[in-house]
Design a protein around this motif. Structure first.
Motif, PDB file in Angstrom:
ATOM      1  N   ARG A 109       0.839  -1.192   0.000  1.00 15.88           N
ATOM      2  CA  ARG A 109       0.000   0.000   0.000  1.00 15.88           C
ATOM      3  C   ARG A 109       0.874   1.242   0.000  1.00 15.88           C
ATOM      4  O   ARG A 109       1.938   1.268   0.606  1.00 15.88           O
ATOM      5  CB  ARG A 109      -0.900   0.031   1.238  1.00 15.88           C
ATOM      6  N   TRP A 110       0.374   2.295  -0.647  1.00 14.07           N
ATOM      7  CA  TRP A 110       1.061   3.589  -0.578  1.00 14.07           C
ATOM      8  C   TRP A 110       0.739   4.282   0.739  1.00 14.07           C
ATOM      9  O   TRP A 110       1.544   5.063   1.243  1.00 14.07           O
ATOM     10  CB  TRP A 110       0.634   4.471  -1.742  1.00 14.07           C
ATOM     11  N   ASP A 135       1.060  14.384  -1.762  1.00 15.52           N
ATOM     12  CA  ASP A 135      -0.106  15.128  -1.274  1.00 15.52           C
ATOM     13  C   ASP A 135      -1.399  14.382  -1.580  1.00 15.52           C
ATOM     14  O   ASP A 135      -2.319  14.345  -0.754  1.00 15.52           O
ATOM     15  CB  ASP A 135      -0.141  16.523  -1.889  1.00 15.52           C
ATOM     16  N   TYR A 136      -1.482  13.781  -2.772  1.00 11.85           N
ATOM     17  CA  TYR A 136      -2.683  13.014  -3.109  1.00 11.85           C
ATOM     18  C   TYR A 136      -2.885  11.861  -2.128  1.00 11.85           C
ATOM     19  O   TYR A 136      -4.005  11.624  -1.643  1.00 11.85           O
ATOM     20  CB  TYR A 136      -2.605  12.463  -4.534  1.00 11.85           C
ATOM     21  N   VAL A 137      -1.823  11.113  -1.823  1.00 11.70           N
ATOM     22  CA  VAL A 137      -1.955   9.980  -0.909  1.00 11.70           C
ATOM     23  C   VAL A 137      -2.378  10.466   0.473  1.00 11.70           C
ATOM     24  O   VAL A 137      -3.232   9.854   1.134  1.00 11.70           O
ATOM     25  CB  VAL A 137      -0.645   9.170  -0.845  1.00 11.70           C
ATOM     26  N   ARG A 160     -11.532  16.723  -4.080  1.00  6.57           N
ATOM     27  CA  ARG A 160     -11.301  18.125  -3.726  1.00  6.57           C
ATOM     28  C   ARG A 160      -9.841  18.513  -4.000  1.00  6.57           C
ATOM     29  O   ARG A 160      -9.540  19.688  -4.184  1.00  6.57           O
ATOM     30  CB  ARG A 160     -11.617  18.363  -2.246  1.00  6.57           C
ATOM     31  N   TYR A 161      -8.978  17.513  -3.991  1.00  2.30           N
ATOM     32  CA  TYR A 161      -7.571  17.767  -4.321  1.00  2.30           C
ATOM     33  C   TYR A 161      -7.437  17.818  -5.835  1.00  2.30           C
ATOM     34  O   TYR A 161      -7.715  16.829  -6.523  1.00  2.30           O
ATOM     35  CB  TYR A 161      -6.683  16.660  -3.742  1.00  2.30           C
ATOM     36  N   ALA A 167      -2.067  12.227 -10.112  1.00  3.80           N
ATOM     37  CA  ALA A 167      -1.343  11.418  -9.138  1.00  3.80           C
ATOM     38  C   ALA A 167      -1.730   9.949  -9.238  1.00  3.80           C
ATOM     39  O   ALA A 167      -0.874   9.055  -9.168  1.00  3.80           O
ATOM     40  CB  ALA A 167      -1.594  11.939  -7.728  1.00  3.80           C
ATOM     41  N   ARG A 168      -3.029   9.672  -9.434  1.00  5.14           N
ATOM     42  CA  ARG A 168      -3.466   8.285  -9.580  1.00  5.14           C
ATOM     43  C   ARG A 168      -2.849   7.656 -10.827  1.00  5.14           C
ATOM     44  O   ARG A 168      -2.436   6.489 -10.808  1.00  5.14           O
ATOM     45  CB  ARG A 168      -4.987   8.214  -9.648  1.00  5.14           C
ATOM     46  N   GLY A 169      -2.779   8.421 -11.908  1.00  3.18           N
ATOM     47  CA  GLY A 169      -2.143   7.908 -13.111  1.00  3.18           C
ATOM     48  C   GLY A 169      -0.670   7.611 -12.899  1.00  3.18           C
ATOM     49  O   GLY A 169      -0.146   6.595 -13.390  1.00  3.18           O
TER      50      GLY A 169
END
Length: 212
Positions: A109-110, A135-137, A160-161, A167-169
Motif C-alpha cells: 500500500r502507498w 499530497d494526493y496519498v 477536492r484535491y 497522481a493516480r495515473g
C-alpha cells in the motif's frame, strides 16, 4: 503453491524468519518478498542446496540494504504538518488524524488509515516521488477519517484535491512497471540469474503497492 520451508541460520534485518519456496515454474530467477511478518525467498526447484544457501543470504542482504536506503529522510513531524496543511486546504481543517507517520513496511500500500484511532501511515517509498503525488496519498488517507470505504462520497472528498487524477495515473504507472518485472510465480524478479547472468529487473520482488 509449493510448500514453504524454514531456512535455518539466516534471519531478516529485524530478526524475522526466512522461508524458502521452490517453484517448478521458476527457471533462472530468485526473488524475496515480505509476507505475514516473514521473508519468503522463491528459487528454482532445481537449485542445489549449496546455491540455495548462497542465494538466500544474498537476497536477505539486498532487502536489508534496500530498506535501509528507504528509511525516511523527512521526519514524521514534517509529514504531520503537511497533512495538517492539506486538511486546512481541502477539508476546512476538519480532518484531524491522531498521528501521521512514515512506514518502511508498507509494501502493498502507498498509505493506510485506521479511522477508529485516527492513525495514518504513509509508505516511505513516496519520499522518492513528486510532492503532488505524496499530497494526493495524504488527502486520500485524510478522506478516510470521514468515509471508511471507497464509495462515491469518499471519492467526492478525495477529488477536492485538484491533482487527484494525475497522481493516480502516476501511481498506476509505477505499479504497472513493477508488475512488468514479475515472472510466472506472480512476483517481481531479483534480476540476477543464479548462474551469474544479469537479467535486469527489480531487487526484491515486492508487490506493487495500492492506496487503501
Amino acid at each position: 503453491m509449493p510448500a514453504l520451508v524454514p531456512h535455518d541460520g539466516i534471519t531478516g534485518p529485524s530478526g524475522e524468519p526466512v522461508y524458502v519456496r521452490r517453484s517448478a515454474r521458476r527457471r533462472r530467477t530468485v526473488s524475496i518478498t515480505r509476507r505475514d511478518g516473514a521473508l519468503e525467498v522463491a528459487i528454482p526447484a532445481t537449485m542445489s542446496r549449496r546455491d540455495e544457501a548462497r542465494w538466500v543470504r544474498t537476497m536477505v542482504e539486498r532487502i536489508t540494504a534496500q530498506e535501509a536506503r528507504r528509511r525516511p529522510r523527512r521526519s514524521d513531524d514534517e509529514l504531520a504538518r503537511r497533512a495538517e496543511r492539506l486538511s486546512a486546504l481541502h477539508f476546512d481543517g476538519r480532518a484531524r488524524p491522531s498521528s501521521v507517520t512514515w512506514s518502511t513496511r508498507q509494501n502493498a500500500r502507498w498509505g493506510s488509515c485506521t479511522p477508529a484511532d485516527g492513525t495514518i501511515r504513509i509508505s516511505a517509498r513516496l519520499q522518492e516521488m513528486p510532492s503532488d503525488v505524496l499530497d494526493y496519498v495524504l488527502v486520500h488517507e485524510l478522506a478516510h477519517l470521514f468515509e471508511g470505504g471507497h464509495g462515491p462520497e469518499f471519492w467526492a472528498l478525495v477529488n477536492r484535491y485538484p491533482g487527484t487524477e494525475r497522481a493516480r495515473g502516476f501511481l498506476d504507472g509505477v505499479s504497472w512497471a513493477q508488475h512488468q518485472g514479475g515472472d510466472a510465480d506472480g512476483g517481481a524478479v531479483d534480476g540476477t540469474d543464479p548462474d551469474g547472468t544479469d537479467l535486469g529487473g527489480s531487487d526484491t520482488g515486492e508487490t506493487a503497492p495500492d492506496v487503501d
